[in-house]
Design a protein around this motif. Structure first.
Motif, PDB file in Angstrom:
ATOM      1  N   ALA A  92      83.057  80.445  68.040  1.00  0.00           N
ATOM      2  CA  ALA A  92      82.474  80.799  69.357  1.00  0.00           C
ATOM      3  C   ALA A  92      81.604  82.045  69.228  1.00  0.00           C
ATOM      4  O   ALA A  92      80.552  82.152  69.872  1.00  0.00           O
ATOM      5  CB  ALA A  92      83.585  81.021  70.379  1.00  0.00           C
ATOM      6  N   MET A  93      82.012  82.988  68.384  1.00  0.00           N
ATOM      7  CA  MET A  93      81.216  84.208  68.187  1.00  0.00           C
ATOM      8  C   MET A  93      79.932  83.907  67.413  1.00  0.00           C
ATOM      9  O   MET A  93      78.894  84.512  67.668  1.00  0.00           O
ATOM     10  CB  MET A  93      82.023  85.268  67.437  1.00  0.00           C
ATOM     11  N   VAL A  94      80.026  82.968  66.465  1.00  0.00           N
ATOM     12  CA  VAL A  94      78.835  82.601  65.687  1.00  0.00           C
ATOM     13  C   VAL A  94      77.762  82.038  66.623  1.00  0.00           C
ATOM     14  O   VAL A  94      76.592  82.439  66.580  1.00  0.00           O
ATOM     15  CB  VAL A  94      79.195  81.570  64.587  1.00  0.00           C
ATOM     16  N   TYR A  95      78.159  81.127  67.524  1.00  0.00           N
ATOM     17  CA  TYR A  95      77.184  80.555  68.468  1.00  0.00           C
ATOM     18  C   TYR A  95      76.619  81.664  69.372  1.00  0.00           C
ATOM     19  O   TYR A  95      75.417  81.708  69.628  1.00  0.00           O
ATOM     20  CB  TYR A  95      77.842  79.503  69.365  1.00  0.00           C
ATOM     21  N   ALA A  96      77.504  82.530  69.869  1.00  0.00           N
ATOM     22  CA  ALA A  96      77.055  83.568  70.802  1.00  0.00           C
ATOM     23  C   ALA A  96      76.063  84.508  70.111  1.00  0.00           C
ATOM     24  O   ALA A  96      75.023  84.862  70.675  1.00  0.00           O
ATOM     25  CB  ALA A  96      78.263  84.356  71.334  1.00  0.00           C
ATOM     26  N   TYR A  97      76.389  84.878  68.885  1.00  0.00           N
ATOM     27  CA  TYR A  97      75.500  85.768  68.121  1.00  0.00           C
ATOM     28  C   TYR A  97      74.142  85.097  67.917  1.00  0.00           C
ATOM     29  O   TYR A  97      73.089  85.711  68.118  1.00  0.00           O
ATOM     30  CB  TYR A  97      76.165  86.097  66.777  1.00  0.00           C
ATOM     31  N   ALA A  98      74.179  83.813  67.516  1.00  0.00           N
ATOM     32  CA  ALA A  98      72.924  83.097  67.259  1.00  0.00           C
ATOM     33  C   ALA A  98      72.073  83.056  68.528  1.00  0.00           C
ATOM     34  O   ALA A  98      70.849  83.259  68.482  1.00  0.00           O
ATOM     35  CB  ALA A  98      73.220  81.685  66.755  1.00  0.00           C
ATOM     36  N   ALA A  99      72.716  82.795  69.662  1.00  0.00           N
ATOM     37  CA  ALA A  99      71.972  82.737  70.929  1.00  0.00           C
ATOM     38  C   ALA A  99      71.305  84.084  71.199  1.00  0.00           C
ATOM     39  O   ALA A  99      70.106  84.157  71.477  1.00  0.00           O
ATOM     40  CB  ALA A  99      72.915  82.368  72.074  1.00  0.00           C
TER      41      ALA A  99
END
Ligand SMILES: NC(=O)c1ccc[n+]([C@@H]2O[C@H](COP(=O)([O-])OP(=O)(O)OC[C@H]3O[C@@H](n4cnc5c(N)ncnc54)[C@H](O)[C@@H]3O)[C@@H](O)[C@H]2O)c1
Length: 420
Positions: free
Chosen positions: A184-191
């Motif tokens: 979930a953090m990986v997606y948030a960071y990418a966004a």
């Protein structure tokens, strides 16, 4: 959307049905809500979508990631939320929505055995792949802007750790694939790195860590979360402010639910369940302020139970047994039996968040968007500030924010102007 399960497909199908005139966007403030402006005598009550420049539903294109390869039609059939008649009316549109492979880690979602997952050496590489997906998605669809709303399964309970406290620590942790960085953090960071506003609909720890809030502020990206406020918690944050407004006491609130969708199955894992229970339990204190009203709210038993019960599918059932007391301490009881539909309540929230976050970014707002607390069970708030849970205060914040954006007077509800 990371996570193209029940909520995501109910949203996509719903928007397509509305576009064809085959359904109404019930539950969506951006589509149906109004905002009161000026004095009551002026009678100016435009629809929110006519008042602020929101994107229209016809401008939306959907995409996302999932740990299973089903397209949105197949996933919607499996979720069993919408009837076949509805799904078949938008079958072509749904077939086209195919999830991209997920960033998946079974340590965070123990109940699923993801098969449609990305190959990556380090977490840094995983973020690069998600960023590349976002860019490709925008290009292929000719899009100017995007918003990410996390609709993926609830991850195991986690508390902020060293790697989460600053953008620098977070970057280093990505390079060494630190296990405290969740998908979930990986997606948030990418966004955030792609300047895509982000909302977290799951109770998982994601953009609500200091590292990502700081990064969002630095980059001018709005973020909001977390955990969509739907069924039982929605009811709780409607009823509790009413009891408090009338200074009625509360001795205990026992909440129990059964649900049978995949979300429920994931919650069978005690670590995922803990994320959800912590999120659901948090709401009462800030509404009732026990420290200010110890006689009424100083000693409340608040229990929340969630059970996976397959026969119910997405049509969950919640029971609340509320023990209150009145004048001279005489006891009374309230029972609420909510036969809800999880994804039917969540879908309009995803739509509103996408449209409002896109608006926020165009209005130059960045970082944590407290005015969107209205939509969340565990709203983000600045360090040292308690999150606001009362649905009616949240609604006032949201509408006043829209008024402020457009330079209209804020509504105080003083009401004196009409008597002058
Ligand atoms: N429906 C509601 O009322 C409601 C309310 C509050 C919060 N939520 C949260 O919203 C989320 C979605 O709920 P749902 O009912 O659609 O669940 P769901 O199980 O139907 O869908 C979740 C999807 O996420 C996928 N997934 C899991 N890990 C992933 C990953 N790392 N990357 C990409 N995809 C991944 C799963 O394969 C699944 O298809 C859950 O976290 C749930 O707790 C739902």
């Amino acid at each position: 959307m990371p996570g193209m399960g029940a909520v995501a497909t109910t949203l996509i199908a719903g928007v397509e049905l509305v576009k064809k005139g085959l359904g109404e966007p019930v539950g969506s403030l951006t589509q149906l809500g109004t905002v009161w402006l000026g004095k009551r005598t002026e009678n100016r009550v435009p629809k929110i979508k006519d008042f602020v420049p929101l994107s229209g539903m016809e401008d939306l294109v959907f995409g996302g990631w999932d740990a299973f390869p089903d397209n949105a039609y197949e996933a919607a059939i499996a979720a069993g939320v919408l009837i076949k008649e509805h799904l078949n009316a938008v079958r072509d549109e749904l077939l086209k929505v195919r999830p991209m492979p997920a960033v998946f880690d079974p340590r965070y979602v123990a109940k699923l055995d993801g098969t449609h997952v990305k190959d990556y050496g380090s977490l840094r590489e995983a973020t690069e792949k998600v960023r590349q997906d976002i860019r490709a998605f925008k290009e292929e669809n000719g899009l100017e802007r995007a918003v990410m709303v996390n609709c993926a399964s609830t991850e195991a309970y986690a508390q902020p750790q060293k790697a989460h406290f600053s953008p620098e620590e977070f970057e280093k942790a990505l390079d060494r694939s630190d296990p405290s960085i969740s998908p979930a953090m990986v997606y948030a960071y990418a966004a955030i790195m792609e300047d895509v506003p982000y909302a977290n609909g799951a109770p998982s720890l994601a953009a609500d860590i200091p590292a990502l809030v700081d990064l969002a502020n630095e980059r001018g990206v709005p973020v909001a979360g977390k955990d969509f406020k739907t069924g039982q918690t929605l009811m709780k944050t409607i009823v509790a402010p009413g009891l408090k407004a009338r200074m009625l006491g509360l001795e205990g609130w026992y909440s129990t639910n059964i649900l049978g969708n995949r979300d429920g199955e994931v919650l069978e894992d005690p670590e995922s369940l803990k994320s959800k229970e912590v999120s659901k339990l948090g709401v009462m204190d800030t509404i009732l302020q026990p420290e200010k009203n110890p006689k009424l709210y100083g000693n409340i038993s608040h229990l929340v139970k969630i059970n996976y019960y397959p026969p119910r599918g997405d049509a969950k059932e919640g029971w609340d047994s509320i023990d209150i007391f009145g004048w001279l301490g005489y006891p009374m009881q309230i029972k609420i039996n909510f036969l809800a539909r999880d994804s039917i309540l969540a879908a309009p929230i995803v739509l509103d968040l996408a449209l409002f976050l896109d608006l926020a970014q165009r209005a130059g707002m960045s970082g944590m968007q407290e005015w969107l607390s209205f939509y969340f069970k565990s709203p983000m708030s600045a360090p040292g500030l308690y999150p606001e849970h009362d649905l009616f205060i949240q609604q006032m914040k949201l509408k006043n924010r829209l008024r402020a954006m457009k330079g209209e007077d804020l509504i105080t509800h003083l009401g004196l102007d009409c008597y002058e």
